[in-house]
Design an enzyme around this catalytic site. Structure first.
Site, mmCIF file in Angstrom:
data_model
loop_
_atom_site.group_PDB
_atom_site.id
_atom_site.type_symbol
_atom_site.label_atom_id
_atom_site.label_comp_id
_atom_site.label_asym_id
_atom_site.label_seq_id
_atom_site.Cartn_x
_atom_site.Cartn_y
_atom_site.Cartn_z
ATOM 1 N N SER A 1 4.205 -1.530 1.772
ATOM 2 C CA SER A 1 3.535 -0.420 1.093
ATOM 3 C C SER A 1 2.622 -0.984 0.006
ATOM 4 O O SER A 1 1.713 -1.747 0.307
ATOM 5 C CB SER A 1 4.573 0.559 0.532
ATOM 6 O OG SER A 1 3.987 1.788 0.197
ATOM 7 N N ASP B 1 3.014 7.982 9.456
ATOM 8 C CA ASP B 1 3.155 7.708 8.025
ATOM 9 C C ASP B 1 2.126 8.532 7.255
ATOM 10 O O ASP B 1 0.919 8.437 7.513
ATOM 11 C CB ASP B 1 2.945 6.216 7.773
ATOM 12 C CG ASP B 1 3.311 5.789 6.360
ATOM 13 O OD1 ASP B 1 3.444 6.670 5.484
ATOM 14 O OD2 ASP B 1 3.465 4.582 6.137
ATOM 15 N N HIS C 1 6.888 6.559 7.061
ATOM 16 C CA HIS C 1 6.701 5.466 6.114
ATOM 17 C C HIS C 1 7.866 4.478 6.152
ATOM 18 O O HIS C 1 7.694 3.291 5.890
ATOM 19 C CB HIS C 1 6.556 6.044 4.707
ATOM 20 C CG HIS C 1 6.022 5.068 3.695
ATOM 21 N ND1 HIS C 1 4.797 4.459 3.825
ATOM 22 C CD2 HIS C 1 6.562 4.587 2.545
ATOM 23 C CE1 HIS C 1 4.591 3.663 2.781
ATOM 24 N NE2 HIS C 1 5.654 3.711 2.001
#
Length: 723
Positions: free
Chosen positions: A573, A659, A694
């Site tokens: 991320s 995501d 995610h």
């Protein structure tokens, strides 16, 4: 035969801002619904599989190691709420949990009444009820995740929300736990954190706007049409998110509008939901705070955890008569004063104690302040449970308002997760009959003869170019010969004041046992050393995050027990942004790079307010739309825009089609640019989970397989595929 990567067309596209024109030939990959794009992502997956086919046996071995070390049929430690003990079961072959409860007895013997029942894995208890079998529900879908799970105070109802696509849009449902019937009430499109009202007549939930920002809190009266749901609060500022919850004593609904820099809390009486909410401190003061109304000695007080005149925060008492006034006009009485080097992260209230979460010496710890002492002296001394390790993580797992115990979670790099119950002194008036030390309720079982003595943990310090000392955590097998340089997997996150705290990992053992050293670089942008550590790694100081990481690499490479040719960078991320930026700075220093759901095209995303979460991100990165200086600064470190003719190492990027936090298109474009520009000829792979969000695929077995896939690739880059 050499496997060739998918061909990716360059197509004209431009982005123009502040007099700067950026050519973006791979922007066409953003068309998520395009059959051509979906076919391309499928081709990327095929290429990744074909390129790593030789690692199939190692992947299976690592997967079986993870599975063999994990007690597959297991349960959580029962937690008491009211007349029930609540816990969760997992069973062998089941990817998700089953949530259960059994009746709790009240005999007047506090120690007995608050000692969790002995529940055997795989064996039902007398009177056991299954509230939700998430594994059975997940079997109906390719993806399954829960976003809410709340039981009414009287135990009569369950409200839960589930996501079956991975896009973090949940469907809220309610179940009658007396009859077992699921009510007709069904609410689609809700966000995390729905909860039932104290009287169990309604449910509160949050919804997001088109930019995926939580902006409304609504109340649904059970048995009424969803179209009649009441908007309790709405936040129109695109830079703030809105959330809601119950106060600890369940007398108040707390409505919080916040970002990472300031907040505004409003109080709504739970028994009068139609009342006008009252502001605690106005947002115009730009104070970052949390508020908890409670009764102290029978008198209403507001407990504030806030950063007014305290960058690392403090905890104060506020008179309700001061509600809504500017903070300069409020008389605050400190309960936990500001202490240099100690970051206050939060404060919970029980009927007998304040429970304070504090970070000191980089580690999270918990302190308890008796309310009886607090009523007499706002500066009453806190008690901190002591643990035997230098680097550990202790957090509050449960602090029910009426409970005489506080439940703590504890872990370290070598200690599997533990659950402790602390009987808070002064809470009952019968302290002599209660244990003074934390009671260990459970330590997670690691099968296969795990011994923490087989591993060592070290705190090291690197030095950045500006002289800043950067903490580094190192985990390795104790029997490694220090005279033989070892490979290192160097991990970091470094954003949003998120700290990479000590935590145990079963899967990590597969790396450690093959001689890999796990190194965590606690770079600026995280929160390990307080608020200033974060402030010096965000916005126009973001480059410190990346240069700190490279400084740690140089420091490790200089150690005689580290093989400088086998250091691999890993992050996910915002940590994936770090991976991309570091590769542009010093690609030659790494033998490989693993980037999970990487935020590698940040400027394109932050320039588009219609994308999910963009406006909320301005507080972290700055606003490049309005500020040309922010635009230039971000352009200088954006991984995708700065890919050049450099000798990039082998790269593995992992993403998910659904995501909503970091769109799949960012790593897809980045991978295309790396293949085009890299001078090394090393392979660049993209794996896209086609039914995940995610966090990747849902279910523990799918996640274990993904981890095994990635770790096998890591070991291959280190020359350990045969280990």
């Amino acid at each position: 035969m050499t496997v060739q990567p998918p061909r990716i067309d360059r197509r004209p596209a431009q982005r123009a801002f502040h007099g700067h024109l950026f050519e973006d030939p791979y922007e066409w990959l953003r068309e998520k619904e395009s059959p051509e794009v979906l076919a391309h992502l499928g081709a990327e997956n095929d290429y990744a599989e074909a390129s790593t086919a030789h690692l199939g046996p190692l992947r299976e071995t690592v997967y079986e190691e993870i599975r063999a070390r994990t007690r597959e049929t297991d349960l959580s430690v029962p937690e008491r709420r009211g007349d029930w003990w609540y816990f969760a079961r997992t069973v062998e072959g089941g990817a998700h949990q089953s949530f259960c409860r059994v009746p709790a007895a009240t005999t007047g013997d506090l120690l007995a009444d608050w000692t969790p029942p002995v529940v055997e894995p795989g064996t039902p208890m007398p009177g056991e009820q299954v509230l939700l079998d998430a594994d059975a529900e997940a079997a109906k879908h390719s993806f399954y995740a829960l976003g809410s799970f709340d039981v009414a105070e009287d135990g009569s109802l369950l409200a839960w929300a589930e996501d079956t696509t991975g896009d973090e849009r949940f469907v809220l449902r309610v179940k009658d736990l007396v009859t077992g019937a699921v009510l007709a009430d069904e609410i689609p499109g809700v966000f995390y954190g729905a909860f039932l009202s104290p009287d169990a007549r309604s449910v509160y939930y949050t919804v997001v706007d088109d930019a995926w920002r939580p902006h409304q809190v609504r109340r649904h009266e059970l048995g009424t049409p969803v179209a009649e749901d009441v908007v309790v609060a709405q936040e129109d500022d695109p830079g703030l998110w809105l959330g809601a919850g119950l106060s600890a004593d369940r007398r108040w609904i707390l409505l919080e509008a916040a970002c990472s820099e300031y907040s505004e809390v409003r109080l709504l009486p739970a028994d009068d939901p139609g009342a006008e909410p009252r502001v605690v401190l106005p947002r115009t003061d730009r104070v970052l705070y949390e508020a908890e109304p409670f009764l102290l000695g029978g008198r209403e007080q507001i407990l504030l955890t806030h950063d007014h005149e305290a960058p690392d925060s403090r905890v104060s008492l506020m008179d309700p008569a001061d509600l809504g006034r500017p903070v300069a006009q409020v008389a605050l009485r400190d309960v936990v004063p500001a202490v240099p080097g100690e970051r206050v992260h939060g404060c919970a209230v029980t009927a007998g104690h304040l429970v304070v979460s504090v970070r000191a010496g980089t580690t999270l710890r918990v302190r308890l302040v008796p309310l009886a002492a607090l009523a007499a002296d706002p500066a009453a001394a806190a008690v901190e449970p002591a643990f035997g390790e230098e680097l550990y993580t202790a957090t509050v797992a449960a602090a029910e308002f009426d409970a005489p115990v506080v439940r703590l979670s504890y872990t370290s790099f070598t200690t599997p997760p533990r659950v402790y119950d602390v009987f808070a002194a002064g809470a009952t008036g019968d302290d002599d009959a209660l244990p003074a030390e934390p009671l260990l309720r459970r330590e997670a079982t690691v099968l296969g003869g795990y011994d923490p003595a087989d591993y060592t943990v070290e705190r090291d310090w690197a030095t950045a170019a500006d002289g800043t000392r950067i903490p580094v955590s190192l985990v390795r097998r104790a029997d490694l010969d220090p005279s033989v340089p070892a490979p290192v997997l160097q991990y970091a996150y470094g954003s949003y004041e998120h700290s990479t705290d000590p935590a145990f990992s079963v899967s990590r053992l597969s790396l450690l046992d093959r001689g890999v050293v796990w190194a965590v670089a606690h770079v600026r942008g995280g929160g390990e050393l307080g608020r200033s550590w974060y402030e010096h790694g965000k916005k126009l100081h973001k480059a410190n995050t990346f240069t700190d990481f490279v400084a740690v690499t140089d420091h490790l490479a200089a150690r005689p027990d580290v093989d400088e040719r086998r250091i691999l960078v890993m992050g996910g991320s915002a940590g994936g942004l770090l991976v991309g930026a570091v590769l542009n700075l010093a690609p030659e220093k790494y033998c490989g790079a693993l980037a999970a759901v990487p935020f590698v095209d940040p400027l394109t995303s932050i320039l588009d307010p219609s994308l999910p979460l963009t406006a909320l991100e301005w507080e972290e990165w700055g606003n490049p739309i309005e500020d040309p200086h922010v635009y230039r600064y971000m352009r200088e470190y954006s991984p995708y825009e700065n890919v050049g003719a450099r000798p990039y190492p082998p790269v593995l990027a992992v993403t998910s089609l659904h995501d909503t936090r970091v769109l799949y298109v960012e790593p897809a474009k980045w991978v295309a640019a790396l293949r085009e520009r890299s001078t090394s000829g090393h392979p660049v792979l993209l794996r896209c989970e086609m039914a995940g969000g995610h966090g990747g695929a849902s279910g523990r077995y799918a996640q274990w397989r993904d981890t095994a896939w990635e770790y096998a690739w890591v070991l291959d880059q280190m020359g350990l595929a045969g280990a």
